[in-house]
Design a protein around this motif. Structure first.
Motif, PDB file in Angstrom:
ATOM      1  N   SER A 225      -3.371   3.943 -11.040  1.00 27.58           N
ATOM      2  CA  SER A 225      -3.310   4.530  -9.697  1.00 27.58           C
ATOM      3  C   SER A 225      -4.342   3.887  -8.784  1.00 27.58           C
ATOM      4  O   SER A 225      -5.387   3.402  -9.245  1.00 27.58           O
ATOM      5  N   LYS A 232      -5.138   9.749  -3.377  1.00 26.35           N
ATOM      6  CA  LYS A 232      -4.321   8.840  -4.170  1.00 26.35           C
ATOM      7  C   LYS A 232      -3.277   8.209  -3.253  1.00 26.35           C
ATOM      8  O   LYS A 232      -2.486   8.903  -2.624  1.00 26.35           O
ATOM      9  N   ILE A 233      -3.258   6.867  -3.170  1.00 25.69           N
ATOM     10  CA  ILE A 233      -2.375   6.203  -2.214  1.00 25.69           C
ATOM     11  C   ILE A 233      -1.258   5.407  -2.882  1.00 25.69           C
ATOM     12  O   ILE A 233      -0.365   4.899  -2.198  1.00 25.69           O
ATOM     13  N   GLY A 234      -1.282   5.284  -4.215  1.00 25.93           N
ATOM     14  CA  GLY A 234      -0.218   4.554  -4.891  1.00 25.93           C
ATOM     15  C   GLY A 234      -0.420   4.564  -6.388  1.00 25.93           C
ATOM     16  O   GLY A 234      -1.519   4.822  -6.885  1.00 25.93           O
ATOM     17  N   SER A 235       0.653   4.274  -7.135  1.00 24.05           N
ATOM     18  CA  SER A 235       0.560   4.219  -8.593  1.00 24.05           C
ATOM     19  C   SER A 235       1.708   3.400  -9.146  1.00 24.05           C
ATOM     20  O   SER A 235       2.705   3.133  -8.454  1.00 24.05           O
ATOM     21  N   VAL A 254       1.189   0.858  -1.565  1.00 25.28           N
ATOM     22  CA  VAL A 254       0.419   2.056  -1.230  1.00 25.28           C
ATOM     23  C   VAL A 254       0.813   2.528   0.163  1.00 25.28           C
ATOM     24  O   VAL A 254       1.461   1.803   0.938  1.00 25.28           O
ATOM     25  N   ALA A 257      -3.074   4.526   4.025  1.00 26.38           N
ATOM     26  CA  ALA A 257      -4.329   3.879   3.649  1.00 26.38           C
ATOM     27  C   ALA A 257      -4.915   3.117   4.829  1.00 26.38           C
ATOM     28  O   ALA A 257      -5.039   1.893   4.808  1.00 26.38           O
TER      29      ALA A 257
END
Length: 658
Positions: A225, A232-235, A254, A257
């Motif tokens: 992640s 949390k902006i992406g995974s 993401v 951000a």
């Protein structure tokens, strides 16, 4: 459609084709390509006068109610459409409009900050409603069709990355079996003062070079992640990473951000570890993680992939894979509570049981970041018979109870063939929260004194020993037993409780040193050391010795005894003692020469010890301590041999003689 708009569409379409069909000699970054196609698609939609279908706001909609987390309905739906259209919100795939959650709250806060609404708290109240309604126009009048939407909340047209600086505090992080959200790399990411930037993708790589176990990333990690600060902006799943030799990499898309111009944000990489790590992959293996590139968009819509600013593509931060409890630094610490009873006389009955006699108080402290479950708690019980025929702890106590964290667990005394043994309190299923301290207490239901098997003066004590600690059943939140060697420590030690139907207790009144100096002659000082104390009778009429003496240690039968030391060495040279009663009413003295104290009454005594030099050997620091008090319940006994020696650490006085 105007010629100007047609031209713009043509340019955008040409750009879309140019991106979608790269030159054959180029290496295609599929994730970057997808992101650019999505961006240009959105630009075409904007030039056509709106956004994609799912984010189109109804023109002229009027907001009439306050909105916050938990709100639902048409107002929320329209609010989300406005936020999507303005670039503040990206609705996750498959998520329906109309529910106000944390993502919507964060988007509202960003819009409020950009619109100058303070505080930007993510709550839609009267001020925010007025601004939203003004954006929509006069009630019933739809917004002018064909007006291009803004590209988002970015200011400035030429934003870039000015620096990326690795955070050294995240080097060699331990990742435990099954542990989630472990941050393994961090960096300060700074936007230039030319404008805001919106990060759209981060390329992450893991290198297994030097590992002694498996070199397959999915044997260690399930997912990765990306975080901007606490958001949390992406995974991405590890299964989606591309393998190239020892390196696994993935460009992770993401959203949400944004880094404002001339501001710094912290970018983190976290991992969710695989469950049931192979023992061969724990401890000896160390992977490295790196950020290979950061892709971002500036205020003009230009997308840039940066591979070299600051520490990009040069961090190579180590990750160590360990057992879950090692990474969580889990340790159960056992200690004796300061309120645990000191050795003393406990009055018990000779015709019925005496319940709930406290033997030990202690504490359990769970350190680290993992919760735990305590299921079995062994305790060792030790008894002495004092001349009785008791041959098992069960002859002294029939049952014992553990009180812990507000709960009670009772077990029958199972130590039947020895005067020492262990009772295990089991099936506790007691939850221990990480960082918490839990108090416990061990009590006994004491049998009646029968004068044969169980006689006056028998003792009982409880301890949580090293062996008990090692046998405790304690599991961390992953279900693994805490190990004996490093994850459980300490003991809790009780003191022997003397069980009697009658006895005495002592209370210290005062201690007074009275040194007399004679500086003209060396080693010629003398001093009086006075200890005043109160004796209370319990359960019967008590007879206390009226004689006093001095001993190197202990107490003499028939006396009240003092122990003297000089500079830590026991001595009796040059020492004399005397004891007097200082009550207004002198207690009755028996023909045997003992003082009489009725049941429930008290008498106060003053014990004076005189030390003279040089008979004591030489000068130094002298300490006089009460060694014990002899007592009996027999008025004809001239040399009582029941000795009270408990809790006398404070019954002492010091002075220096030269």
């Amino acid at each position: 459609m105007s010629m100007k708009k047609i031209s713009a569409l043509a340019v955008a379409a040409f750009m879309l084709v140019a991106v979608a069909v790269p030159a054959s000699a180029q290496t295609v970054d599929v994730d970057a390509l997808k992101a650019q196609i999505a961006q240009l698609t959105a630009m075409i939609a904007q030039l056509q006068g709106g956004t994609t279908t799912t984010g189109t706001s109804t023109g002229g909609y009027q907001f009439t109610s306050n909105l916050t987390i938990g709100s639902t309905g048409a107002d929320v739906t329209e609010l989300q459409k406005v936020l999507v259209a303005k670039g503040y919100l990206v609705m996750p795939a498959g998520v329906a409009y109309g529910n106000f959650g944390p993502l919507t709250q964060a988007a509202v806060a960003k819009w409020q900050a950009a619109a100058g609404i303070s505080p930007a708290a993510g709550y839609v109240g009267p001020i925010s409603r007025t601004a939203l309604n003004a954006m929509a126009g006069t009630p019933g009048t739809p917004a002018t069709p064909g007006t291009p939407a803004t590209t988002g909340p970015l200011t400035g047209s030429f934003g870039t990355l000015s620096d990326v600086d690795e955070l050294g505090s995240y080097n060699s992080e331990e990742v435990g079996d099954g542990e989630e959200g472990v941050k393994v790399l961090g960096a300060d990411v700074e936007a230039s003062n030319d404008g805001d930037i919106s990060i759209t993708a981060v390329k992450v790589s893991f290198d297994s070079t030097g590992t002694s176990g498996s070199d397959n990333l999915d044997d260690y990690i399930d997912s990765v992640s990306i975080w901007l600060g606490s958001t949390k902006i992406g995974s991405a799943d590890v299964d989606d990473f591309t393998e190239n030799g020892s390196v696994y990499s993935k460009t992770i898309s993401v959203s949400n951000a944004v880094i404002k111009a001339d501001k710094t944000a912290q970018l983190f990489i976290s991992v969710d570890a695989a469950n049931n790590l192979d023992s061969g992959d724990i401890g000896g293996d160390s992977w490295t993680v790196d950020i290979d590139s950061i892709r971002f968009v500036d205020g003009s819509g230009v997308s840039t992939t940066d591979t070299s600013t600051g520490d990009i593509d040069g961090m190579d931060v180590s990750i160590d894979f360990v057992s879950f409890s090692s990474s969580a630094d889990t340790e159960l610490k056992i200690s004796t509570d300061s309120d645990s009873p000191e050795a003393g006389i406990v009055e018990v009955d000779d015709s019925s049981n005496t319940d709930n006699v406290t033997l030990l108080k202690g504490k359990l402290k769970l350190e680290g970041t993992s919760d735990a479950t305590l299921d079995e708690f062994p305790v060792t019980f030790t008894a002495t018979a004092n001349g009785g025929s008791a041959n098992g702890v069960d002859d002294i106590a029939g049952s014992v109870t553990l009180k812990i964290d507000g709960k009670e667990y009772t077990e029958t005394m199972s130590v039947t063939a020895a005067l020492a043994g262990t009772v295990t309190f089991d099936n506790l299923d007691l939850a221990l929260d990480a960082g918490d301290t839990v108090e416990f207490e061990v009590l006994a239901d004491v049998n009646d004194v029968d004068g044969s098997i169980f006689v006056n003066g028998a003792t009982l004590k409880a301890d949580v020993t090293t062996s008990n600690r090692n046998l405790m059943d304690v599991e961390n939140e992953e279900g693994d037993q805490l190990s004996d060697s490093s994850e459980k420590s300490g003991t809790a030690t009780g003191e022997a409780q003397e069980l009697r139907t009658s006895g005495i207790s002592l209370t210290l009144v005062s201690v007074t040193p009275k040194p007399v100096a004679d500086n003209a002659v060396a080693n010629n000082d003398s001093g009086d050391f006075v200890i005043k104390f109160k004796v209370t009778a319990s359960g019967d009429t008590i007879y206390v010795s009226s004689l006093s003496d001095k001993q190197l240690t202990g107490v003499t039968a028939g006396y009240t005894t003092v122990n003297v030391d000089r500079n830590g060495t026991a001595t009796v040279g040059g020492v004399s003692t005397r004891i007097i009663n200082v009550d207004t009413v002198e207690p009755t003295v028996t023909s045997a020469g003992t003082w009489t104290i009725e049941d429930g009454e008290s008498a106060t005594f003053e014990l004076t010890t005189t030390v003279s030099l040089p008979a004591a050997g030489s000068s130094g620091n002298f300490q006089v301590k009460l060694g014990g008090v002899s007592w009996t319940t027999d008025e004809t006994d001239a040399t009582p041999n029941n000795a009270y020696t408990s809790n006398l650490n404070s019954f002492k006085v010091n002075a220096t003689l030269n």
